[in-house]
Design a protein around this motif. Structure first.
Motif, PDB file in Angstrom:
ATOM      1  N   ALA A   1       0.830  -1.207   0.000  1.00  0.00           N
ATOM      2  CA  ALA A   1       0.000   0.000   0.000  1.00  0.00           C
ATOM      3  C   ALA A   1       0.863   1.255   0.000  1.00  0.00           C
ATOM      4  CB  ALA A   1      -0.928  -0.012   1.213  1.00  0.00           C
ATOM      5  N   LYS A   2       1.928   1.271   0.799  1.00  0.00           N
ATOM      6  CA  LYS A   2       2.801   2.436   0.852  1.00  0.00           C
ATOM      7  C   LYS A   2       3.462   2.683  -0.503  1.00  0.00           C
ATOM      8  CE  LYS A   2       6.740   4.430   3.306  1.00  0.00           C
ATOM      9  NZ  LYS A   2       7.392   4.833   2.037  1.00  0.00           N
ATOM     10  N   ARG A   3       3.938   1.614  -1.128  1.00  0.00           N
ATOM     11  CA  ARG A   3       4.600   1.777  -2.425  1.00  0.00           C
ATOM     12  C   ARG A   3       3.599   2.226  -3.500  1.00  0.00           C
ATOM     13  NH1 ARG A   3       7.561  -1.380   0.585  1.00  0.00           N
ATOM     14  NH2 ARG A   3       9.807  -1.655   0.209  1.00  0.00           N
ATOM     15  N   GLN A   4       2.398   1.699  -3.414  1.00  0.00           N
ATOM     16  CA  GLN A   4       1.376   2.109  -4.378  1.00  0.00           C
ATOM     17  C   GLN A   4       1.018   3.582  -4.189  1.00  0.00           C
ATOM     18  OE1 GLN A   4      -0.039  -0.184  -6.743  1.00  0.00           O
ATOM     19  NE2 GLN A   4      -0.687   1.744  -7.644  1.00  0.00           N
ATOM     20  N   ARG A   5       0.939   4.029  -2.943  1.00  0.00           N
ATOM     21  CA  ARG A   5       0.638   5.437  -2.687  1.00  0.00           C
ATOM     22  C   ARG A   5       1.772   6.330  -3.182  1.00  0.00           C
ATOM     23  NH1 ARG A   5      -2.004   9.281   0.138  1.00  0.00           N
ATOM     24  NH2 ARG A   5      -0.730  10.896   1.090  1.00  0.00           N
ATOM     25  N   ASP A   6       3.011   5.905  -2.976  1.00  0.00           N
ATOM     26  CA  ASP A   6       4.147   6.685  -3.476  1.00  0.00           C
ATOM     27  C   ASP A   6       4.063   6.845  -4.986  1.00  0.00           C
ATOM     28  OD1 ASP A   6       5.093   6.896  -0.914  1.00  0.00           O
ATOM     29  OD2 ASP A   6       6.563   5.273  -1.109  1.00  0.00           O
ATOM     30  N   ALA A   7       3.647   5.774  -5.680  1.00  0.00           N
ATOM     31  CA  ALA A   7       3.514   5.850  -7.133  1.00  0.00           C
ATOM     32  C   ALA A   7       2.400   6.810  -7.530  1.00  0.00           C
ATOM     33  CB  ALA A   7       3.248   4.459  -7.708  1.00  0.00           C
ATOM     34  N   VAL A   8       1.292   6.786  -6.795  1.00  0.00           N
ATOM     35  CA  VAL A   8       0.176   7.681  -7.088  1.00  0.00           C
ATOM     36  C   VAL A   8       0.587   9.139  -6.874  1.00  0.00           C
ATOM     37  CG1 VAL A   8      -2.094   8.418  -6.256  1.00  0.00           C
ATOM     38  CG2 VAL A   8      -1.641   5.993  -6.659  1.00  0.00           C
ATOM     39  N   MET A   9       1.265   9.431  -5.764  1.00  0.00           N
ATOM     40  CA  MET A   9       1.691  10.799  -5.493  1.00  0.00           C
ATOM     41  C   MET A   9       2.704  11.274  -6.519  1.00  0.00           C
ATOM     42  SD  MET A   9      -0.133  11.667  -2.973  1.00  0.00           S
ATOM     43  CE  MET A   9       0.647  13.232  -2.609  1.00  0.00           C
ATOM     44  N   ALA A  10       3.587  10.369  -6.964  1.00  0.00           N
ATOM     45  CA  ALA A  10       4.547  10.731  -8.008  1.00  0.00           C
ATOM     46  C   ALA A  10       3.828  11.072  -9.306  1.00  0.00           C
ATOM     47  CB  ALA A  10       5.536   9.583  -8.225  1.00  0.00           C
ATOM     48  N   ASP A  11       2.775  10.340  -9.607  1.00  0.00           N
ATOM     49  CA  ASP A  11       1.988  10.629 -10.803  1.00  0.00           C
ATOM     50  C   ASP A  11       1.331  12.004 -10.707  1.00  0.00           C
ATOM     51  OD1 ASP A  11       0.518   9.545 -13.311  1.00  0.00           O
ATOM     52  OD2 ASP A  11      -1.099  10.226 -12.015  1.00  0.00           O
ATOM     53  N   GLU A  12       0.801  12.339  -9.532  1.00  0.00           N
ATOM     54  CA  GLU A  12       0.183  13.653  -9.344  1.00  0.00           C
ATOM     55  C   GLU A  12       1.204  14.775  -9.491  1.00  0.00           C
ATOM     56  OE1 GLU A  12      -2.324  14.621  -6.070  1.00  0.00           O
ATOM     57  OE2 GLU A  12      -3.289  12.654  -6.101  1.00  0.00           O
TER      58      GLU A  12
ATOM     59  N   THR B   1      12.619  15.752 -13.623  1.00  0.00           N
ATOM     60  CA  THR B   1      12.846  15.250 -12.266  1.00  0.00           C
ATOM     61  C   THR B   1      11.627  14.505 -11.754  1.00  0.00           C
ATOM     62  OG1 THR B   1      14.392  17.051 -11.775  1.00  0.00           O
ATOM     63  CG2 THR B   1      13.373  15.925  -9.898  1.00  0.00           C
ATOM     64  N   GLN B   2      10.442  15.070 -11.981  1.00  0.00           N
ATOM     65  CA  GLN B   2       9.216  14.411 -11.528  1.00  0.00           C
ATOM     66  C   GLN B   2       8.974  13.105 -12.281  1.00  0.00           C
ATOM     67  OE1 GLN B   2       7.787  15.436  -8.881  1.00  0.00           O
ATOM     68  NE2 GLN B   2       8.966  17.338  -8.764  1.00  0.00           N
ATOM     69  N   ILE B   3       9.290  13.092 -13.563  1.00  0.00           N
ATOM     70  CA  ILE B   3       9.123  11.860 -14.352  1.00  0.00           C
ATOM     71  C   ILE B   3      10.068  10.776 -13.853  1.00  0.00           C
ATOM     72  CG2 ILE B   3       9.435  10.848 -16.644  1.00  0.00           C
ATOM     73  CD1 ILE B   3       8.395  13.457 -17.824  1.00  0.00           C
ATOM     74  N   ASP B   4      11.301  11.149 -13.535  1.00  0.00           N
ATOM     75  CA  ASP B   4      12.260  10.169 -13.007  1.00  0.00           C
ATOM     76  C   ASP B   4      11.772   9.594 -11.673  1.00  0.00           C
ATOM     77  OD1 ASP B   4      13.898  10.550 -15.171  1.00  0.00           O
ATOM     78  OD2 ASP B   4      15.225  11.975 -14.162  1.00  0.00           O
ATOM     79  N   GLN B   5      11.234  10.446 -10.813  1.00  0.00           N
ATOM     80  CA  GLN B   5      10.722   9.961  -9.536  1.00  0.00           C
ATOM     81  C   GLN B   5       9.519   9.041  -9.750  1.00  0.00           C
ATOM     82  OE1 GLN B   5       9.912  13.394  -7.111  1.00  0.00           O
ATOM     83  NE2 GLN B   5      12.073  13.931  -6.861  1.00  0.00           N
TER      84      GLN B   5
ATOM     85  N   THR C   1       3.911  14.739 -11.199  1.00  0.00           N
ATOM     86  CA  THR C   1       4.256  14.861 -12.615  1.00  0.00           C
ATOM     87  C   THR C   1       3.201  15.669 -13.357  1.00  0.00           C
ATOM     88  OG1 THR C   1       5.455  12.764 -12.592  1.00  0.00           O
ATOM     89  CG2 THR C   1       4.743  13.597 -14.734  1.00  0.00           C
ATOM     90  N   ALA C   2       1.923  15.349 -13.091  1.00  0.00           N
ATOM     91  CA  ALA C   2       0.831  16.081 -13.731  1.00  0.00           C
ATOM     92  C   ALA C   2       0.851  17.554 -13.338  1.00  0.00           C
ATOM     93  CB  ALA C   2      -0.514  15.452 -13.360  1.00  0.00           C
ATOM     94  N   GLU C   3       1.133  17.828 -12.061  1.00  0.00           N
ATOM     95  CA  GLU C   3       1.146  19.215 -11.592  1.00  0.00           C
ATOM     96  C   GLU C   3       2.298  19.995 -12.216  1.00  0.00           C
ATOM     97  OE1 GLU C   3       0.556  21.613  -7.371  1.00  0.00           O
ATOM     98  OE2 GLU C   3       0.862  19.440  -7.386  1.00  0.00           O
ATOM     99  N   ALA C   4       3.488  19.367 -12.279  1.00  0.00           N
ATOM    100  CA  ALA C   4       4.642  20.047 -12.875  1.00  0.00           C
ATOM    101  C   ALA C   4       4.413  20.288 -14.356  1.00  0.00           C
ATOM    102  CB  ALA C   4       5.901  19.208 -12.659  1.00  0.00           C
ATOM    103  N   SER C   5       3.876  19.305 -15.051  1.00  0.00           N
ATOM    104  CA  SER C   5       3.615  19.460 -16.479  1.00  0.00           C
ATOM    105  C   SER C   5       2.562  20.526 -16.716  1.00  0.00           C
ATOM    106  CB  SER C   5       3.157  18.122 -17.078  1.00  0.00           C
ATOM    107  OG  SER C   5       4.118  17.121 -16.873  1.00  0.00           O
ATOM    108  N   GLY C   6       1.493  20.511 -15.892  1.00  0.00           N
ATOM    109  CA  GLY C   6       0.448  21.513 -16.052  1.00  0.00           C
ATOM    110  C   GLY C   6       0.950  22.921 -15.804  1.00  0.00           C
ATOM    111  N   ALA C   7       1.834  23.086 -14.808  1.00  0.00           N
ATOM    112  CA  ALA C   7       2.376  24.414 -14.518  1.00  0.00           C
ATOM    113  C   ALA C   7       3.196  24.942 -15.689  1.00  0.00           C
ATOM    114  CB  ALA C   7       3.231  24.360 -13.255  1.00  0.00           C
ATOM    115  N   VAL C   8       3.965  24.054 -16.317  1.00  0.00           N
ATOM    116  CA  VAL C   8       4.782  24.476 -17.454  1.00  0.00           C
ATOM    117  C   VAL C   8       3.902  24.807 -18.655  1.00  0.00           C
ATOM    118  CG1 VAL C   8       6.504  23.719 -19.130  1.00  0.00           C
ATOM    119  CG2 VAL C   8       6.828  23.240 -16.701  1.00  0.00           C
ATOM    120  N   LEU C   9       2.904  23.961 -18.917  1.00  0.00           N
ATOM    121  CA  LEU C   9       2.054  24.177 -20.088  1.00  0.00           C
ATOM    122  C   LEU C   9       1.239  25.451 -19.966  1.00  0.00           C
ATOM    123  CD1 LEU C   9       0.838  20.521 -20.776  1.00  0.00           C
ATOM    124  CD2 LEU C   9       2.477  21.859 -22.106  1.00  0.00           C
ATOM    125  N   THR C  10       0.726  25.746 -18.762  1.00  0.00           N
ATOM    126  CA  THR C  10      -0.057  26.966 -18.600  1.00  0.00           C
ATOM    127  C   THR C  10       0.820  28.214 -18.545  1.00  0.00           C
ATOM    128  OG1 THR C  10      -0.051  26.624 -16.198  1.00  0.00           O
ATOM    129  CG2 THR C  10      -1.950  25.801 -17.426  1.00  0.00           C
TER     130      THR C  10
END
Length: 572
Positions: free
Chosen positions: A176-187, A218-222, A189-198
Motif C-alpha cells: 500500500a505504501k509503495r502504491q501510494r508513493d507511485a500515485v503521489m509521483a503521478d500527481e 525530475t518528476q518523471i524520473d521519480q 508529474t501532472a502538476e509540474a507538467s500543467g504548470a509548465v504548459l499553462t
C-alpha cells in the motif's frame, strides 16, 4: 471510505442482484469436482461409460448456467459503478472549489484526480464486483465441495493456502505504501507538467526552457522509480502466492496414493480433489491475490487520496438570518499563509443599500481577496464580516446565495440556448425580464444579432467575443434578486463607454454595488473609493483621497480621461 461505501449502499438493490447472479456463477465450482468424481466412480471405473458421460453432461450444463450468471453480472455492473463514479467526480470538484489556493490557476493535480484516481476507483470497483467477487465465490464453493468430497485431503489444501495468505497479508501495508508513493509521483508529474504548459509564455519570455524541462524531468524520473519499486513488490507477492498454490498439488501427489491403497479414498475422490485444485482453488487463489494487490490496493490508495482532496466537513450549514442588507467588515485581516504578509490588513468598512464602492489598487494587491471575504467564500484570519448583523459564513446558504452575487473576470457560458444561460441563476425570470436586463447592460444589439432568446450558444460561448461573453454574464446576474453585487473586473473586456453603462445600470438597482476597478473611471462614478496599496486600506471619496492617498493621487495624475482607450490600472 464511508462516503464510498454509502454510495454503494445507495444502490443496494443493484448490489444484491449482483450477489444473486454470483451464487449461480459459483454452482459449477461447487459441483465440478463432485460430478467428475461421480463420472469416474459410478461411470467409467464401474464399467458404465454412459453414466460417466451423463455426469459430465450435467457438469457442462452447470458450467453453462455459471456462464449465464457471469454474463448477467457484467450486464448489471453499470447500474452500480457509474453512479458511484459521478458522486466521486462531484466530490473532487467541490473539494477544489472549496480550496482557496486554486482560485486563479488551473489545478493540474485535480485534473489528475478526476482523470486517474476517480477512474481507478471506478475500474477497481468494477474489478472487485466482477473479479474478486467471482474468485471469492469460486474459492469458497470449491473448498466446501472438496471438504464434502474428500475430507481426508482438505488439510493438505487448506494449510499451505492459509500460510500463503498470512504472508501475503503481512506484505499488504508495504504494498500500500509503495502504491501510494507511485500515485503521489503521478500527481506531482501532472502538476509540474500543467504548470509548465499553462505558463509557456512566461517560460519563453524568461528563457527558462532548461529549468522547466529539468523540473518536469525530475518528476518523471521519480515517477519511474516509484513504478519500478511497485513492480518489485508485486513480483515478491506473486512468488509467495505461487508457492502457496503449488504446494497443495505436491502434497496431494505425495499423500493421496496411500489413502487410495488403504481404501480411505476412491480414485474418483482423488480426481475430484485434483479438479477442485487445478480448475478452481489454484486459479482462484492466484486471481484473488492478484486482484487484492492490484485492484483492491489501487482502490484503497485512490480513495485515500480522494479523501484528502474532498471538501472538509465544516459542520452544520449556517442557520443565521440577516436582519437587513448591510455588509460590515470589522478590523478584517487576511493572509494566504501564517508566514505571509497580509493582503488585507485591519479593514473596517460598512456598506448599506444604495452604496456604490470602487476598489482600486495595483494588480495582485488583494482586491479579489476582499471580494471573496465579503461573499463568505473565505473566512478572515482576524476580524469579522457581517451580513445583516450575522457572520456572513453562518448565514443560511440559500439566503446568502440569492442575496450576494460575485461576477468574476472569467466568463462562464455553456452549451444551450441564450435563455437557458441567462436564467441559470433566476429560472423564474420571464422573457420580458431577460430582454430588459440585456437592454440595461447594453447587450440588446447582441440579442438582435444572435436572433433572440432561442439562439443556441456553443461551449464556453464559442463564436462570441470576450466582451460579448461578459455582457451576457452581467445580464445573467442583473435579472436575479441579488441585492449585493460585486464586479471583480467583470467589465475588463468592454470599452470605457460600455463599462460605464453597466456600472450605472447596477448602481440603479438600489442594492450594494462593489466594483473591483479595472479602470480609474470606475472610481469617479462611485460614492466612495477604497484604495489598497499593501498597507492599511484607505477609504474615502474621490476628492478626499486625492489629498490623503499618495498612490491614488499618482494614479489619477497618470490617467488621461480624454484617451479613448483608457489605460487599465498598473500591475504591481
Amino acid at each position: 471510505m464511508r462516503f464510498y461505501l454509502s454510495t454503494l449502499a445507495g444502490h443496494r438493490k443493484g448490489v444484491l442482484i449482483l450477489l444473486g447472479w454470483s451464487a449461480l456463477e459459483g454452482i459449477p465450482a461447487f459441483f465440478g469436482g463432485k460430478l467428475v468424481g461421480a463420472a469416474v466412480d459410478q461411470g467409467f471405473a464401474a464399467g458404465d461409460p454412459l453414466a460417466g458421460v451423463l455426469w459430465l453432461l450435467v457438469f457442462a450444463a452447470l458450467a453453462v448456467a455459471g456462464a449465464l450468471g457471469q454474463r448477467q453480472v457484467f450486464a448489471r455492473l453499470g447500474d452500480v459503478v457509474e453512479p458511484m463514479r459521478d458522486a466521486l467526480v462531484t466530490r473532487v470538484v467541490k473539494g477544489v472549489l472549496n480550496d482557496p489556493t486554486h482560485r486563479r490557476t488551473p489545478d493540474a493535480s485535480a485534473v489528475a484526480m478526476i482523470t486517474r484516481h476517480v477512474e481507478v476507483v471506478r475500474d477497481a470497483t468494477a474489478g472487485v464486483l466482477v473479479q474478486a467477487r467471482a474468485l471469492l465465490v469460486t474459492t469458497i464453493a470449491a473448498l466446501i465441495g472438496l471438504a464434502t468430497t474428500a475430507a481426508a485431503l482438505i488439510w493438505l489444501v487448506v494449510l499451505p493456502i492459509v500460510v500463503a495468505l498470512v504472508l501475503f497479508g503481512l506484505m499488504l501495508p508495504s504494498l500500500a505504501k509503495r502504491q501510494r508513493d507511485a500515485v503521489m509521483a503521478d500527481e506531482r508529474t501532472a502538476e509540474a507538467s500543467g504548470a509548465v504548459l499553462t505558463g509557456l509564455r512566461d517560460v519563453a519570455a524568461c528563457d527558462a526552457a532548461a529549468e522547466a524541462y529539468q523540473d518536469v524531468a525530475t518528476q518523471i524520473d521519480q515517477q519511474a522509480r516509484a513504478s519500478v519499486v511497485v513492480a518489485w513488490a508485486n513480483s515478491l507477492r506473486a512468488t509467495v502466492i505461487a508457492i502457496g498454490g503449488f504446494a497443495p498439488v505436491v502434497l496431494l501427489v505425495a499423500f493421496a496414493p496411500p489413502l487410495v491403497a488403504s481404501g480411505q479414498l476412491t480414485t474418483g475422490a482423488v480426481l475430484a480433489a485434483v479438479v477442485y485444485l487445478t480448475n478452481s482453488v489454484n486459479p482462484a487463489l492466484h486471481g484473488l491475490a492478484r486482484t487484492t494487490s492490484t485492484v483492491v490496493m489501487r482502490l484503497m490508495v485512490a480513495l485515500k487520496r480522494l479523501q484528502e482532496a474532498a471538501p472538509r466537513n465544516t459542520g452544520e450549514p449556517g442557520q443565521e438570518i440577516p436582519a437587513n442588507g448591510d455588509i460590515v467588515l470589522k478590523d478584517v485581516t487576511f493572509s494566504w499563509s501564517p508566514d505571509a504578509e497580509p493582503v488585507v490588513r485591519g479593514l473596517s468598512l460598512t456598506l448599506r443599500p444604495g452604496d456604490h464602492l470602487a476598489v482600486v489598487g495595483p494588480s495582485g494587491i488583494g482586491k479579489s481577496t476582499l471580494a471573496s471575504l465579503v461573499t463568505g467564500l473565505m473566512p478572515p484570519d482576524f476580524g469579522t464580516v457581517l451580513f445583516g448583523g450575522a457572520p456572513v459564513d453562518l448565514v443560511v446558504p440559500t439566503i446568502r446565495q440569492h442575496a450576494v452575487a460575485l461576477i468574476p473576470q472569467e466568463t462562464y457560458l455553456f452549451t444551450g440556448t441564450l435563455r437557458e444561460n441567462l436564467t441559470l441563476l433566476a429560472p423564474w425570470a420571464t422573457d420580458g425580464e431577460l430582454i430588459e436586463a440585456l437592454t440595461k447592460v447594453g447587450a440588446k444589439p447582441l440579442l438582435d444579432r444572435l436572433g433572440g432568446l432561442d439562439a443556441a450558444l456553443g461551449h464556453g460561448g464559442e463564436g462570441l467575443s470576450a466582451g460579448e461573453g461578459q455582457l451576457l454574464a452581467l445580464a445573467r446576474v442583473f435579472v436575479t434578486s441579488a441585492s449585493i453585487v460585486i464586479l471583480d473586473e467583470a467589465t475588463s473586456h468592454l470599452d470605457p463607454a460600455a463599462e460605464a453603462r453597466v456600472e450605472r445600470a447596477f448602481s440603479q438597482r438600489d442594492g450594494i454595488l462593489v466594483v473591483i476597478a479595472h479602470r480609474l473611471s470606475s472610481a469617479l462614478r462611485a460614492n466612495r473609493v477604497l484604495v489598497m496599496d499593501g498597507g492599511r486600506p484607505l477609504l474615502g471619496t474621490h476628492e478626499n483621497l486625492l489629498k490623503t492617498s499618495p498612490l491614488y493621487g499618482q494614479l489619477m495624475l497618470a490617467w488621461d480621461p480624454t484617451h479613448h482607450e483608457e489605460t487599465p490600472l498598473p500591475k504591481r
